[in-house]
Scaffold this active site. Structure first.
Site, PDB file in Angstrom:
ATOM      1  N   ASP A  47       0.856  -1.192   0.000  1.00 12.63           N
ATOM      2  CA  ASP A  47       0.000   0.000   0.000  1.00 12.63           C
ATOM      3  C   ASP A  47       0.898   1.251   0.000  1.00 12.63           C
ATOM      4  O   ASP A  47       2.127   1.135   0.178  1.00 12.63           O
ATOM      5  CB  ASP A  47      -0.911  -0.074   1.240  1.00 12.63           C
ATOM      6  CG  ASP A  47      -2.146   0.801   1.110  1.00 12.63           C
ATOM      7  OD1 ASP A  47      -2.518   1.149  -0.018  1.00 12.63           O
ATOM      8  OD2 ASP A  47      -2.753   1.116   2.155  1.00 12.63           O
ATOM      9  N   GLY A  75      -8.863   6.541   7.381  1.00 11.90           N
ATOM     10  CA  GLY A  75      -9.179   6.714   8.803  1.00 11.90           C
ATOM     11  C   GLY A  75     -10.664   6.941   9.009  1.00 11.90           C
ATOM     12  O   GLY A  75     -11.476   6.723   8.105  1.00 11.90           O
ATOM     13  N   HIS A 124     -10.033   4.070  -2.244  1.00  3.38           N
ATOM     14  CA  HIS A 124      -9.347   4.098  -0.942  1.00  3.38           C
ATOM     15  C   HIS A 124     -10.307   4.596   0.130  1.00  3.38           C
ATOM     16  O   HIS A 124     -11.373   5.122  -0.175  1.00  3.38           O
ATOM     17  CB  HIS A 124      -8.126   5.026  -1.031  1.00  3.38           C
ATOM     18  CG  HIS A 124      -6.966   4.389  -1.723  1.00  3.38           C
ATOM     19  ND1 HIS A 124      -5.832   3.992  -1.060  1.00  3.38           N
ATOM     20  CD2 HIS A 124      -6.792   4.035  -3.009  1.00  3.38           C
ATOM     21  CE1 HIS A 124      -4.996   3.442  -1.920  1.00  3.38           C
ATOM     22  NE2 HIS A 124      -5.548   3.457  -3.117  1.00  3.38           N
ATOM     23  N   ASN A 151     -10.177  -0.659  -0.797  1.00  2.63           N
ATOM     24  CA  ASN A 151      -9.224  -0.782   0.312  1.00  2.63           C
ATOM     25  C   ASN A 151      -9.883  -0.580   1.677  1.00  2.63           C
ATOM     26  O   ASN A 151     -10.603   0.407   1.875  1.00  2.63           O
ATOM     27  CB  ASN A 151      -8.142   0.291   0.175  1.00  2.63           C
ATOM     28  CG  ASN A 151      -7.207   0.047  -0.989  1.00  2.63           C
ATOM     29  OD1 ASN A 151      -7.401  -0.875  -1.771  1.00  2.63           O
ATOM     30  ND2 ASN A 151      -6.191   0.872  -1.098  1.00  2.63           N
TER      31      ASN A 151
END
Ligand code: 13P
Length: 290
Positions: A82, A180, A207, A229
């Site tokens: 990554d 996050g 992502h 992801n």
């Protein structure tokens, strides 16, 4: 089975209209948990490692443990690096048999990102690996890499032009998501996926999967995203379960690591299984969609 090529998994997902789960692992336990989730759903899976994890475990050992888990797995397992801005780490993991790498050049000006991406693609292809490329930054810091500010952004035409010129295999564009936990509702750019797919066949990667709603995932997949992801969701399941177990140890005075590993494995497996279901990548769901 031997470690799978990332591009083969993503190409098939693209043809059949689902997204391959790409999950950041932190160790052997989380690798086994993610593979168990994939096996339960009969889904292909990409195990991703951050640069931090590579540094913590060591590229050779990490590669051996994922290769050996993949050998025993009943579903295809690929190994991906990554976000990596550091060319030396890319060289190191390519030598240890990673299936693909994300060269993250989003911290540098376009001309430098362009030239270096072309160099990384040549190096990776010579090693039989694929390259995901990020030249505009996806907001948020993941394992010490990235920025909370949008530093560079380009038109979809520019993204495709750079990808074509450099030989990039997978695109990681900014799609309004962030790494996050979300502190405010994200403004999602499903329209950018549609525009990219209208211009090119390059697989598009989403992502910042943690915290998106099922309908957001489905909208991105319908628009053409073929790799998604997930990292933070795994960390939360892992660490919260470990904390619960440790609190219980403190209370009872019985300290049993293996019991904690078992509990963490189940929590991580179940967390990832819920994502796999939404991504539509289980053999049965994919068969129905084909
Ligand atoms: P999250 O941590 O938000 O799940 O994002 C994962 C990711 O995009 C890894 O590259």
């Amino acid at each position: 089975m031997p470690i799978a090529p990332t591009l083969a998994l993503v190409d098939e997902a693209q043809r059949r209209g689902y997204a391959v789960p790409a999950v950041n692992i932190a160790d052997d336990l989380s690798a086994r948990a993610v593979i168990a989730a994939a096996e339960g759903a009969r889904s292909p899976v990409i195990l991703q490692t951050s640069v931090k994890t590579v540094r913590s475990i060591g590229a050779r050992h990490l590669s051996r443990l994922v290769h050996s888990a993949a050998e025993e797995a009943t579903v295809p397992v690929a190994l991906h690096l990554d976000h990596c801005p550091d060319r030396a780490v890319i060289t190191e993991v390519l030598a240890e048999g990673w299936s693909s790498v994300l060269f993250d050049a989003s911290d540098r000006p376009l001309d430098v990102a362009w030239r270096e991406t072309a160099e990384v693609v040549r190096e990776a292809h010579a090693a039989g690996a694929a390259v995901e490329s990020e030249i505009e930054n996806i907001v948020g810091v993941e394992d010490g890499v990235g920025s909370d500010e949008a530093l560079h952004s380009y038109s979809v035409e520019q993204l495709v032009e750079v990808a074509r010129d450099t030989g990039t295999d997978l695109l990681a564009p900014a799609l309004g998501t962030a790494h996050g936990l979300y502190t405010a509702d994200p403004v999602l750019r499903v329209d950018r996926v549609e525009s990219l797919r209208a211009l090119s066949d390059l697989p598009v990667v989403l992502h910042g999967g943690t915290g998106l709603r099922d309908e957001d995932f489905r909208a991105f997949i319908a628009a053409g995203v073929s790799k998604i992801n997930i990292s933070t969701a795994l960390k939360l399941a892992y660490m919260r379960t470990a904390k619960q177990h440790l609190d219980e140890c403190e209370r009872t005075g019985r300290w049993e690591p293996v019991k904690m590993f078992d509990a963490v494995l189940v929590a991580v497996r179940d967390e990832i299984a819920t994502h796999i279901e939404v991504f539509g990548s289980s053999r049965d769901a994919a068969g129905a969609a084909a």
